[in-house]
Design an enzyme around this catalytic site. Structure first.
Site, mmCIF file in Angstrom:
data_model
loop_
_atom_site.group_PDB
_atom_site.id
_atom_site.type_symbol
_atom_site.label_atom_id
_atom_site.label_comp_id
_atom_site.label_asym_id
_atom_site.label_seq_id
_atom_site.Cartn_x
_atom_site.Cartn_y
_atom_site.Cartn_z
ATOM 1 N N LYS A 228 15.868 -38.863 -28.620
ATOM 2 C CA LYS A 228 16.399 -37.599 -29.366
ATOM 3 C C LYS A 228 17.665 -37.043 -28.727
ATOM 4 C CE LYS A 228 12.053 -36.684 -31.506
ATOM 5 N NZ LYS A 228 11.001 -35.849 -31.746
ATOM 6 N N ARG A 263 5.355 -41.332 -28.205
ATOM 7 C CA ARG A 263 5.679 -41.908 -29.259
ATOM 8 C C ARG A 263 7.125 -42.290 -29.048
ATOM 9 N NH1 ARG A 263 8.971 -40.492 -33.722
ATOM 10 N NH2 ARG A 263 8.028 -41.016 -35.797
HETATM 11 N N1 PMM Z 1 9.430 -36.939 -34.116
HETATM 12 C C1 PMM Z 1 9.950 -37.595 -35.078
HETATM 13 C C2 PMM Z 1 9.029 -38.118 -36.210
HETATM 14 N N2 PMM Z 1 7.850 -37.922 -36.027
HETATM 15 N N3 PMM Z 1 5.851 -37.087 -35.071
HETATM 16 C C3 PMM Z 1 5.493 -36.653 -34.009
HETATM 17 N N4 PMM Z 1 3.809 -36.243 -33.816
HETATM 18 N N5 PMM Z 1 6.130 -36.043 -32.837
HETATM 19 C C4 PMM Z 1 7.495 -36.347 -32.825
HETATM 20 O O1 PMM Z 1 8.013 -35.845 -31.939
HETATM 21 C C5 PMM Z 1 8.016 -36.817 -34.070
HETATM 22 C C6 PMM Z 1 7.174 -37.172 -35.132
HETATM 23 C C7 PMM Z 1 11.326 -37.845 -35.318
HETATM 24 O O2 PMM Z 1 11.932 -38.991 -34.847
HETATM 25 P P1 PMM Z 1 12.030 -40.476 -35.538
HETATM 26 O O3 PMM Z 1 13.060 -39.891 -36.896
HETATM 27 O O4 PMM Z 1 12.586 -41.404 -34.825
HETATM 28 O O5 PMM Z 1 10.783 -40.891 -36.209
#
Ligand code: PMM
Length: 284
Positions: A228, A263
């Protein structure tokens, strides 16, 4: 892991074994525009191949999303999300034992994803649509409840908190309580502080510094720090793919603090990180 939780979480369509500590959730964005892997896995076969690779590298869950939630992004309609995620989920669920979660706040998308073989719901709006809570309860699947201030299109426009840790904690406890009222048992509820969702660098750091307070609630905690932009701000790494070591630092801290799931995009590397950080934090 919280003391009140059993180390094995089992439901009709899946199981997660927390006996060795923190588990890794692999990110599979079937989108043209996610900040890190956008456009790479829009093709069904490539998405399935990547999901298989992450499962082989040790991901305990694969999180499939069809809508970018990067700062400034616009909502994607349910039909388009379903067209993106359902074929990938169907194909992947036939090939792997690891549960698949669907990253959506749309009830229709969640329902279609569960029909296609998903076994978990990752809702970044923490059940803002009550139908999502009823669906999770009826289908008996775990849910991730994430905190977000505002909506992705505008959430990074000067987010403000009095006490960010306390406010995020109170919000998540309220939503977790609501989830239990829907009939979702406590052990199937994951709370997530929502790193980067309506938070400044300082807010993200404070939430990670005090992640033990989330663990201390007795709910399982999931954290998503991977690649991030706050890691980019701290390291000067512009490219999301160059933020693996920065991500590793946050994953190690989370695993040591008792976070149940991280994640991440870089599954093989982070599986090693949680193994080592977890072993150190458990010994003695
Ligand atoms: N971050 C992203 C998308 N979905 N879901 C949860 N539960 N927690 C997060 O921190 C989160 C998420 C954004 O990241 P991406 O675009 O790489 O998926």
């Amino acid at each position: 892991m919280c003391e009140s939780c059993d180390s094995m979480l089992e439901w009709r369509t899946g199981r997660l074994d927390f006996s060795c500590g923190c588990l890794v959730m692999g990110v599979l964005n079937v989108t043209p525009d996610s900040f890190s892997d956008g456009g790479q896995f829009l093709d069904r076969d490539r998405a399935i191949e990547h999901g298989l690779r992450m499962a082989g590298e040790g991901a305990a869950v694969i999180d499939v999303g069809g809508e970018s939630t990067r700062p400034g992004s616009r909502p994607v309609c349910a039909g388009e999300q379903i067209a993106r995620v359902a074929p990938a989920i169907r194909g992947l669920s036939e090939k792997i034992d690891a549960p698949i979660s669907v990253d959506t706040s749309d009830f229709e998308v969640a329902r279609a994803a569960l029909d296609a073989g998903a076994g978990m719901i990752n809702d970044i709006t923490a059940l803002s649509d009550p139908r999502m809570g009823k669906l999770a309860a009826e289908c008996g699947v775990p849910v991730v409840l994430m905190h977000m201030r505002g909506v992705p299109a505008t959430m990074q426009a000067e987010p403000q908190y009095g006490d960010v840790v306390q406010e995020v904690l109170e919000f998540l406890l309220a939503r977790a309580g609501r989830a239990e009222q829907f009939g979702i048992p406590k052990e199937r509820i994951f709370i997530d502080p929502g790193i980067g969702f309506g938070k400044t660098l300082e807010h993200n750091l404070l939430l990670l510094r005090h992640i033990d307070r989330f663990v201390g609630t007795g709910y399982r905690v999931l954290a998503g720090t991977s690649r991030k932009s706050f890691i980019g701000s701290l390291t000067g790494r512009e490219r999301a793919g160059d933020r693996i070591f920065g991500t590793a630092a946050t994953v190690a801290l989370c695993a040591a603090a008792g976070v149940s799931v991280v994640r991440v995009h870089d599954v093989a590397a982070m599986v090693d990180v949680v193994k080592v950080a977890g072993a150190v934090s458990r010994c003695g």
